[in-house]
Design a protein around this motif. Sequence first.
Motif, short mmCIF file in Angstrom:
data_model
loop_
_atom_site.label_atom_id
_atom_site.label_comp_id
_atom_site.label_asym_id
_atom_site.label_seq_id
_atom_site.Cartn_x
_atom_site.Cartn_y
_atom_site.Cartn_z
N VAL A 50 58.99 -28.43 116.39
CA VAL A 50 60.05 -28.76 117.34
C VAL A 50 60.09 -30.28 117.48
O VAL A 50 59.10 -30.89 117.90
N SER A 51 61.21 -30.89 117.11
CA SER A 51 61.34 -32.34 117.13
C SER A 51 62.41 -32.78 118.12
O SER A 51 63.34 -32.02 118.43
N ALA A 52 62.29 -34.04 118.59
CA ALA A 52 63.28 -34.59 119.50
C ALA A 52 64.47 -35.18 118.76
O ALA A 52 65.33 -35.80 119.37
N ASP A 53 64.50 -35.01 117.45
CA ASP A 53 65.68 -35.39 116.67
C ASP A 53 65.71 -34.58 115.38
O ASP A 53 64.71 -33.96 114.99
N GLU A 54 66.86 -34.57 114.72
CA GLU A 54 66.98 -33.84 113.46
C GLU A 54 66.48 -34.66 112.28
O GLU A 54 66.09 -34.09 111.26
N SER A 55 66.48 -35.96 112.42
CA SER A 55 66.04 -36.83 111.32
C SER A 55 64.60 -36.53 110.91
O SER A 55 64.27 -36.50 109.72
N THR A 56 63.74 -36.30 111.90
CA THR A 56 62.34 -36.01 111.61
C THR A 56 62.22 -34.72 110.80
O THR A 56 61.42 -34.63 109.86
#
Length: 257
Positions: free
Chosen positions: A89-95
């Motif tokens: 679970v990331s705070a952005d889609e780029s990661t």
Amino acid sequence: MPDSPRRRRLVARAALLLLGLGAVTGGCGESSAQTTLTVLAASSTREVLRELGVAYQREHRDVQVRFSFGGSQEMAGRLSQHDAGDVLVSADESTLNEVNERLTGRHRVIAHNAMTIVVRPGNPRRIHGLRDLTRPGLRVALGASTVPAGRYARKIFAGAGVTVRSSSEEISVRAVLDRVRTGEADAGLVYITDLKSAGVAASSVPIPALENVTATYAAAAVKESRNEKEAASFVSWLASPVARELFNKYGFVTPAQ
């Protein structure tokens, strides 16, 4: 009672019954064995995901959810280790895009957030907006440029046309918050939801909507997970009505269905 054929028969029968009971008990233990899902998650989701985990386990008695929190980039980096986790679970889609070859299925957008300026209680340095962060001598903590919070902050500064020099660059947004809470920084940029976790230990200076950004949280199952099916099920559940209600409770905005 003297030993007799009848007594020996009773003892043997009791032993067989006990053996049978043991076999049934062992069978029940196997059928109730739980699957443990390890979720690697952005530190800004700590409170909401813990409650989501409890809700998920309530609906899925055969699954136990375990969390590991940190900077999104740090969590993604763990996927290079064997059997590091089942869900990211990331705070952005780029990661997620950066480690896409280690993930399976489509990324699911589960929530949105925005940023705010965090200051000491009572705002002793009288910070009123982004431009005040450029003042000489002001200690400003930011997320590193490699983590979502840092990338979002720099995007905000670029949009507002300001140059902010940081006093420290942190590996997670909670580390930025901690710098301000402990007095090691005068201000920092964190997610709006982080202020809930700070309580009275920090105050907030809002960033106008036209100068702010939308932080997009996304989740995906890990491709080499031992529990790929269960991981995919958990990711799907994060968009369920129960999950959406909990995200909203903690100040996140959920995507339209």
